[in-house]
Design a protein around this motif. Structure first.
Motif, mmCIF file in Angstrom:
data_model
loop_
_atom_site.group_PDB
_atom_site.id
_atom_site.type_symbol
_atom_site.label_atom_id
_atom_site.label_comp_id
_atom_site.label_asym_id
_atom_site.label_seq_id
_atom_site.Cartn_x
_atom_site.Cartn_y
_atom_site.Cartn_z
ATOM 1 N N SER A 152 -6.748 1.971 -6.737
ATOM 2 C CA SER A 152 -6.461 3.271 -6.149
ATOM 3 C C SER A 152 -7.713 3.809 -5.471
ATOM 4 O O SER A 152 -8.829 3.368 -5.779
ATOM 5 C CB SER A 152 -5.950 4.263 -7.205
ATOM 6 N N SER A 153 -7.512 4.722 -4.548
ATOM 7 C CA SER A 153 -8.644 5.367 -3.894
ATOM 8 C C SER A 153 -8.285 6.815 -3.612
ATOM 9 O O SER A 153 -7.116 7.184 -3.507
ATOM 10 C CB SER A 153 -9.029 4.645 -2.608
ATOM 11 N N GLN B 213 -12.127 1.227 -3.240
ATOM 12 C CA GLN B 213 -10.943 1.051 -4.057
ATOM 13 C C GLN B 213 -11.395 0.762 -5.493
ATOM 14 O O GLN B 213 -12.271 -0.068 -5.713
ATOM 15 C CB GLN B 213 -10.089 -0.101 -3.517
ATOM 16 N N TYR C 274 0.837 -1.197 0.000
ATOM 17 C CA TYR C 274 0.000 0.000 0.000
ATOM 18 C C TYR C 274 0.872 1.248 0.000
ATOM 19 O O TYR C 274 1.831 1.341 0.778
ATOM 20 C CB TYR C 274 -0.885 -0.034 1.244
ATOM 21 N N TYR D 138 -7.405 0.587 5.545
ATOM 22 C CA TYR D 138 -7.261 0.191 4.153
ATOM 23 C C TYR D 138 -7.236 -1.319 3.926
ATOM 24 O O TYR D 138 -7.531 -1.786 2.858
ATOM 25 C CB TYR D 138 -5.980 0.776 3.559
#
Lengths: 114, 114
Positions: free
Chosen positions: A94-95, A103, A48, B100
């Motif tokens: 991606s976010s 996401q 990440y 996440y």
């Protein structure tokens, strides 16, 4: 607007070869994720990024796997000295938020190591 | 640690019939829950998510899911399926103490019979 793109879509590598997989996230997205998806399985987290910082690389299976995002946009996942067990689909997501609830995924790169 | 179980690897159903795709999870902390869909040769797309509030969540394409805390389940339902719903469906959870990390089920292939 454009979604997440990944290249190449398919890659065949000989065992021992190095490969590089590219991810172009949605423009402006802060967070970027790499996943590995083996055949018949769900995605497994690899790493990440928040902007250019790699905040979590706990999912990388070995030191042959390396990821970078030097300018906080495009990311590259590199696999050195590929092995047959590396064969999988590599997904990038991606976010917009740090971490991010939603996401957005790219189509994936299917890697086959012979 | 968390885990997600999708008991059915494939679910065949006739067109216009109802369908339920099952998802159970295990977690020692509170979780947020997600369903993603993967159409052939495309990336994963968010169908719906449960973060808090009403346990019945409505998503895109007529899908809905109900969070059942006592059963630790988050089953996905649609009252009438179409041929275009043919895809693989993935359930995922995010621990509330992570912003996440997603843990994924193995996926369920929905096969629509004409």
């Amino acid at each position: 607007g454009a979604g997440v793109s990944q290249s190449p879509r398919y890659k065949v590598a000989k065992r021992g070869q190095d490969v590089a997989l590219r991810c172009d996230p949605i423009s402006g997205h802060v967070s970027l994720f790499w996943y590995q998806q083996a055949l018949g399985q769900g995605p497994e987290f690899l790493t990440y990024f928040q902007n250019e910082a790699q905040l979590d690389k706990s999912g990388l299976p070995s030191d042959r796997f390396f990821a970078e995002r030097p300018e906080g946009s495009v990311s590259t996942l590199k696999i050195q000295r590929t092995q047959q067990e590396d064969s999988a689909v590599y997904l990038c997501a991606s976010s917009s938020m740090s971490g991010g609830e939603t996401q957005y995924f790219g189509p994936g790169t299917r890697l086959l190591v012979l | 640690a968390q885990s997600v179980t999708q008991l059915d690897s494939q679910v065949p159903v006739f067109e216009e019939a109802p369908v339920e795709l099952r998802c159970n999870y295990s977690s020692s902390v509170s979780v947020y829950l997600f369903w993603y869909v993967q159409y052939p040769n495309q990336g994963l797309q968010l169908l719906l998510k449960y973060l808090s509030g009403s346990t019945l969540v409505k998503g895109i394409n007529g899908f809905e899911a109900e969070f059942n805390k006592s059963q630790t389940s988050f089953h996905l339902r649609k009252p009438s399926v179409h041929i275009s719903d043919t895809a693989e469906y993935f359930c995922a959870v995010r621990p509330a103490d992570s912003n996440y990390q997603l843990i994924w089920g193995a996926g369920t292939k929905l096969i629509i019979k004409p």
